[in-house]
Design a protein around this motif. Structure first.
Motif, PDB file in Angstrom:
ATOM      1  N   TYR A  72       7.961  13.936   2.350  1.00  0.00           N
ATOM      2  CA  TYR A  72       7.846  12.634   2.987  1.00  0.00           C
ATOM      3  C   TYR A  72       6.388  12.193   2.949  1.00  0.00           C
ATOM      4  O   TYR A  72       5.492  12.921   3.377  1.00  0.00           O
ATOM      5  CB  TYR A  72       8.345  12.694   4.431  1.00  0.00           C
ATOM      6  CG  TYR A  72       9.810  13.044   4.520  1.00  0.00           C
ATOM      7  CD1 TYR A  72      10.785  12.045   4.564  1.00  0.00           C
ATOM      8  CD2 TYR A  72      10.221  14.377   4.531  1.00  0.00           C
ATOM      9  CE1 TYR A  72      12.137  12.373   4.611  1.00  0.00           C
ATOM     10  CE2 TYR A  72      11.560  14.711   4.585  1.00  0.00           C
ATOM     11  CZ  TYR A  72      12.522  13.697   4.616  1.00  0.00           C
ATOM     12  OH  TYR A  72      13.849  14.020   4.659  1.00  0.00           O
ATOM     13  N   PHE A  74       3.263   9.726   4.039  1.00  0.00           N
ATOM     14  CA  PHE A  74       2.868   8.970   5.226  1.00  0.00           C
ATOM     15  C   PHE A  74       1.361   8.794   5.235  1.00  0.00           C
ATOM     16  O   PHE A  74       0.639   9.352   4.399  1.00  0.00           O
ATOM     17  CB  PHE A  74       3.347   9.676   6.499  1.00  0.00           C
ATOM     18  CG  PHE A  74       2.713  11.027   6.728  1.00  0.00           C
ATOM     19  CD1 PHE A  74       1.628  11.170   7.581  1.00  0.00           C
ATOM     20  CD2 PHE A  74       3.188  12.172   6.077  1.00  0.00           C
ATOM     21  CE1 PHE A  74       1.044  12.412   7.792  1.00  0.00           C
ATOM     22  CE2 PHE A  74       2.613  13.406   6.287  1.00  0.00           C
ATOM     23  CZ  PHE A  74       1.526  13.537   7.138  1.00  0.00           C
ATOM     24  N   VAL A  91      11.572   4.780   6.269  1.00  0.00           N
ATOM     25  CA  VAL A  91      11.812   3.373   5.925  1.00  0.00           C
ATOM     26  C   VAL A  91      12.243   3.167   4.477  1.00  0.00           C
ATOM     27  O   VAL A  91      12.503   2.035   4.061  1.00  0.00           O
ATOM     28  CB  VAL A  91      10.561   2.528   6.212  1.00  0.00           C
ATOM     29  CG1 VAL A  91      10.254   2.520   7.700  1.00  0.00           C
ATOM     30  CG2 VAL A  91       9.356   3.028   5.414  1.00  0.00           C
ATOM     31  N   TYR A 100       8.654   3.010  -4.347  1.00  0.00           N
ATOM     32  CA  TYR A 100       8.984   2.240  -3.145  1.00  0.00           C
ATOM     33  C   TYR A 100       8.025   1.066  -3.081  1.00  0.00           C
ATOM     34  O   TYR A 100       6.802   1.243  -3.124  1.00  0.00           O
ATOM     35  CB  TYR A 100       8.844   3.133  -1.900  1.00  0.00           C
ATOM     36  CG  TYR A 100       9.037   2.394  -0.599  1.00  0.00           C
ATOM     37  CD1 TYR A 100      10.306   2.019  -0.182  1.00  0.00           C
ATOM     38  CD2 TYR A 100       7.937   2.079   0.204  1.00  0.00           C
ATOM     39  CE1 TYR A 100      10.493   1.342   1.025  1.00  0.00           C
ATOM     40  CE2 TYR A 100       8.110   1.401   1.397  1.00  0.00           C
ATOM     41  CZ  TYR A 100       9.388   1.029   1.805  1.00  0.00           C
ATOM     42  OH  TYR A 100       9.568   0.358   2.993  1.00  0.00           O
ATOM     43  N   VAL A 104       4.185   0.462   4.513  1.00  0.00           N
ATOM     44  CA  VAL A 104       4.405   1.641   5.369  1.00  0.00           C
ATOM     45  C   VAL A 104       3.378   1.617   6.492  1.00  0.00           C
ATOM     46  O   VAL A 104       2.169   1.610   6.241  1.00  0.00           O
ATOM     47  CB  VAL A 104       4.292   2.958   4.561  1.00  0.00           C
ATOM     48  CG1 VAL A 104       4.594   4.152   5.475  1.00  0.00           C
ATOM     49  CG2 VAL A 104       5.219   2.955   3.361  1.00  0.00           C
ATOM     50  N   GLN A 108       5.494   5.298  10.271  1.00  0.00           N
ATOM     51  CA  GLN A 108       6.601   5.350   9.323  1.00  0.00           C
ATOM     52  C   GLN A 108       6.307   6.319   8.177  1.00  0.00           C
ATOM     53  O   GLN A 108       5.176   6.759   7.982  1.00  0.00           O
ATOM     54  CB  GLN A 108       6.871   3.945   8.750  1.00  0.00           C
ATOM     55  CG  GLN A 108       7.287   2.920   9.793  1.00  0.00           C
ATOM     56  CD  GLN A 108       7.389   1.535   9.200  1.00  0.00           C
ATOM     57  OE1 GLN A 108       6.678   1.183   8.236  1.00  0.00           O
ATOM     58  NE2 GLN A 108       8.286   0.726   9.772  1.00  0.00           N
ATOM     59  N   CYS A 109       7.342   6.644   7.417  1.00  0.00           N
ATOM     60  CA  CYS A 109       7.195   7.500   6.229  1.00  0.00           C
ATOM     61  C   CYS A 109       8.224   7.100   5.188  1.00  0.00           C
ATOM     62  O   CYS A 109       9.170   6.347   5.482  1.00  0.00           O
ATOM     63  CB  CYS A 109       7.362   8.973   6.589  1.00  0.00           C
ATOM     64  SG  CYS A 109       9.034   9.419   7.129  1.00  0.00           S
ATOM     65  N   VAL A 110       8.045   7.593   3.979  1.00  0.00           N
ATOM     66  CA  VAL A 110       8.958   7.324   2.868  1.00  0.00           C
ATOM     67  C   VAL A 110       9.397   8.648   2.257  1.00  0.00           C
ATOM     68  O   VAL A 110       8.552   9.529   1.999  1.00  0.00           O
ATOM     69  CB  VAL A 110       8.285   6.439   1.795  1.00  0.00           C
ATOM     70  CG1 VAL A 110       9.181   6.294   0.564  1.00  0.00           C
ATOM     71  CG2 VAL A 110       7.942   5.073   2.361  1.00  0.00           C
ATOM     72  N   CYS A 122      -0.015   5.217   1.771  1.00  0.00           N
ATOM     73  CA  CYS A 122       0.259   6.631   2.066  1.00  0.00           C
ATOM     74  C   CYS A 122      -0.703   7.523   1.280  1.00  0.00           C
ATOM     75  O   CYS A 122      -1.011   7.255   0.112  1.00  0.00           O
ATOM     76  CB  CYS A 122       1.700   6.979   1.716  1.00  0.00           C
ATOM     77  SG  CYS A 122       2.926   6.133   2.727  1.00  0.00           S
TER      78      CYS A 122
END
Length: 433
Positions: A72, A74, A91, A100, A104, A108-110, A122
């Protein structure tokens, strides 16, 4: 015109009758001028070719910041001082080739896969095995101490930056180099023309394969070992067969070889026998630096130049190596004297052959005043501990000893008798033969 003989006399330890190996190597190295011609070839045809110019990277590799593992992504600001546990909302998701595109925030994180572009803003990735996800997989929690700011992120240009040299001129292209250039989008490269090497054996007693053996005759093995050793160096070869011990035939072969090749190799015919005509012929249309080495096996070895014309300076020139006739001596002199010269003339930057220390498992007879290359079998008993045993008969005519061995035992010029248990230098065959 400066002759090789004049130049050789200025080299330290010069002795035309018993030249030390290191002095001989220094002499031949000075006359190894690289071929000038350059060819442009497709990347698939560049394996084992010699780069003619530096390759400069046109792009950054990798071309973007990306994740080094599944996890993840962030903002490292989420790892604020004093926080024990980090909680982030998921998200979106980023895959390799499918970035993505959204924003962010710090909270939040991806979800990212290995190789995926880092989402904008990030700079850190927490591995997936270090997080706890909620039942709906909409958020994660992990210990703040589990990851440092900037961890698990590969930066653009980290492997290779745009404008930096990816490969240098003189490199012999390997499989990994082809992959590297492909990663840069490079499909063609400039390489040196292949070196041309002509070779033949001399001797009335020699027979080619397929011919019957008369009393006193033997099959010619030297051309096959020379062919194999030359092929490993990726040079163009011209096999002129067997040349009889007859001055006119030998002269014609030498002139023909000089006219068509950069280097001429012969085996046999350079000792002091009554039928060894090479020396007298080279005094007519050649130039010789030395005839004999303080070396075993391989004492009779000639190095010089030959011309395709009637006297030195007329016609086309070629470097000349007159190797001994005994099969093992041919291989030893090729690897210790000839190999580096061929690489230099190919435009390559030769790397020193690996030499390691090993304990001799038996006493070895050795006379000071010459360098010896004995055949041996080396074994590793423990990591870093090598032992070596000579293969038995060290006669230069026993070619089977080369097949049995896996290394040369290198005994330097000034060394004398070797006692059992004494340390010696060995040169492994792996990667050489």
């Amino acid at each position: 015109m400066t002759t090789l003989n004049d130049f050789s006399r200025c080299v330290a330890q010069y002795d035309p009758h018993a030249l030390p190996v290191k002095a001989a190597q220094a002499i031949v190295r000075q006359w190894a001028a690289p071929v000038a011609a350059v060819e442009r070839v497709a990347l698939r045809d560049a394996l084992d070719r010699v780069l003619a110019a530096d390759i400069v990277s046109p792009i950054d590799v990798p071309s973007h910041d990306n994740s080094a593992m599944d996890g993840y992504a962030f903002q490292s600001a989420a790892l604020a001082s004093g926080i024990a546990t980090v909680a982030l909302a998921i998200v979106g998701k980023a895959l390799a080739g499918h970035p993505y595109e959204g924003g962010v925030e710090t909270t939040q994180c991806v979800r990212v896969m290995t190789g995926a572009c880092m989402p904008t803003g990030c700079d850190t990735v927490v591995p997936q095995e270090l997080v706890e996800r909620n039942a709906e997989c909409t958020s994660i929690r992990f210990a703040a101490r589990a990851v440092a700011p900037g961890a698990n992120r590969r930066l653009a240009g980290e492997d290779l930056a745009r404008g930096h040299a990816a490969l240098r001129a003189g490199r012999v292209m390997r499989a990994s180099d082809l992959g590297l250039l492909a990663s840069l989008g490079i499909g063609e490269v400039n390489v040196r023309r292949r070196l041309r090497v002509a070779f033949f054996s001399t001797g009335d007693e020699l027979r080619s394969l397929g011919e019957p053996l008369d009393p006193g005759s033997v099959y010619d093995s030297n051309r096959y070992t020379l062919f194999a050793m030359l092929r490993r160096l990726n040079v163009d070869t011209l096999d002129l067969g067997v040349v009889r011990d007859e001055p006119a035939a030998l002269e014609a072969a030498l002139r023909s070889a000089a006219a068509s090749a950069d280097v001429v190799l012969t085996s046999g015919g350079v000792s002091v026998g009554e039928a060894d005509f090479t020396k007298q012929l080279l005094q007519t249309f050649g130039d010789v630096a030395f005839w004999s080495l303080a070396m075993r096996p391989g004492r009779p070895l000639a190095f010089g130049r030959v011309w395709s014309g009637e006297r030195p300076g007329l016609g086309l020139p070629a470097l000349f190596f007159g190797l001994p006739g005994n099969p093992v001596a041919v291989m030893v002199t090729f690897y210790q004297i000839v190999r580096e010269v061929l690489l230099l003339m190919s435009g390559a930057t030769p790397q020193p052959l690996p030499v390691i220390r090993a304990t001799s498992r038996q006493a070895i007879r050795k006379r000071a005043g010459r360098t010896e290359f004995q055949r041996g079998v080396a074994v590793q008993s423990e990591p870093g501990e090598w032992h070596v045993t000579p293969t038995g008969s060290q006669s230069s005519g026993v070619l089977s000893s080369m097949s049995e061995a896996n290394c040369f035992i290198v005994l330097d010029h000034d060394e004398g008798e070797i006692a059992e248990g004494q340390q010696v230098a060995i040169m492994p065959f792996d990667g050489l033969i």
